[in-house]
Enzyme design. Structure first.
Site, mmCIF file in Angstrom:
data_model
loop_
_atom_site.group_PDB
_atom_site.id
_atom_site.type_symbol
_atom_site.label_atom_id
_atom_site.label_comp_id
_atom_site.label_asym_id
_atom_site.label_seq_id
_atom_site.Cartn_x
_atom_site.Cartn_y
_atom_site.Cartn_z
ATOM 1 N N CYS A 23 2.135 7.130 10.588
ATOM 2 C CA CYS A 23 2.046 7.603 9.202
ATOM 3 C C CYS A 23 3.235 8.479 8.820
ATOM 4 C CB CYS A 23 0.730 8.343 8.972
ATOM 5 S SG CYS A 23 -0.719 7.345 9.392
ATOM 6 N N HIS B 250 -2.071 -1.632 13.716
ATOM 7 C CA HIS B 250 -3.395 -2.239 13.750
ATOM 8 C C HIS B 250 -3.463 -3.168 14.958
ATOM 9 C CE1 HIS B 250 -3.933 -0.675 9.784
ATOM 10 N NE2 HIS B 250 -3.097 -1.514 9.211
ATOM 11 N N ARG C 239 0.840 -1.203 0.000
ATOM 12 C CA ARG C 239 0.000 0.000 0.000
ATOM 13 C C ARG C 239 0.873 1.251 0.000
ATOM 14 N NH1 ARG C 239 0.848 2.305 4.771
ATOM 15 N NH2 ARG C 239 1.101 1.049 6.648
ATOM 16 N N GLY C 240 0.235 2.405 -0.138
ATOM 17 C CA GLY C 240 0.945 3.651 0.031
ATOM 18 C C GLY C 240 1.085 4.001 1.504
#
Length: 207
Positions: A166, A75, A68-69
């Site tokens: 992030c 999580h 993914r990006g």
């Protein structure tokens, strides 16, 4: 467009990752889009171009590089994962608009709880004030989308302290429970679903 919804419960990341890739590889123009709702066992995931320097300490939580990006995120149980397996070509929109519509689904959900949330054009995801409540990471392959979003519901947020979430140092994170709403992950999934279907133009659910 039609949409099939699956509730997978609490599962490890890697088998679901493999299943998303397999589903996308096997798609045909007639394949019905799917939304998968689930929780993951504790795991850090790193985007395709993610930098390991954003993992600030060693833990017993596994780190998995994905396609993914985005950078690194966490999580774990108590977080709602919504994987969106969508034929992007059918939507006739750009990637930025797709991201905006996914974010808007969470913003609309938070509005149901009388909580003001917003996106950030420079940092995908959904925020309440300066704290991030939902992260977003996508992969588009052969015109099809997979991966999706994670929404913090009622979880232990401590593992976020051990990374730059992030890729942003000192980024605050929050969750629905801490904003005064006590719902289970499955209840939040049911509340989020109509917003996803509306914003992604998924007209009906096919069982």
């Amino acid at each position: 467009m039609d949409c099939r919804v699956k509730h997978l419960g609490r599962v490890a990341f890697e088998p679901v990752f493999d299943a998303m890739q397999a589903f996308t590889s096997a798609r045909t123009p007639q394949t019905i889009d799917e939304i998968w709702f689930l929780e993951h066992e504790p795991v850090y995931t790193l985007g395709l171009a993610g930098k390991t320097e954003h993992v600030l300490r060693e833990t017993d939580i596994p780190l998995v590089r994905t396609d993914r990006g985005g950078q690194v995120t966490y999580h774990g149980p108590g977080q709602l994962i919504s994987y969106l397996l969508i034929d992007f070509k059918r939507m006739h929109i750009g990637v930025r608009e797709l991201v905006r519509r996914i974010e808007q689904s969470v913003i609309d959900l938070m509005a149901d709880f009388e909580i003001a949330a917003h996106g950030d054009v420079d940092a995908p995801g959904v925020y309440v004030g300066s704290a991030k409540i939902a992260s977003l990471g996508l992969r588009i392959r052969n015109g099809a989308v997979y991966h999706g979003l994670s929404l913090n519901v009622d979880m232990d947020l401590t593992p976020f302290d051990w990374i730059n979430p992030c890729g942003y140092p000192n980024l605050k994170v929050t969750q629905i429970k801490d904003l005064g709403v006590s719902l289970s992950v499955s209840e939040v999934a049911e509340r989020l679903l109509p917003h996803l279907r509306a914003n992604l133009s998924m007209a009906k659910e096919t069982k």
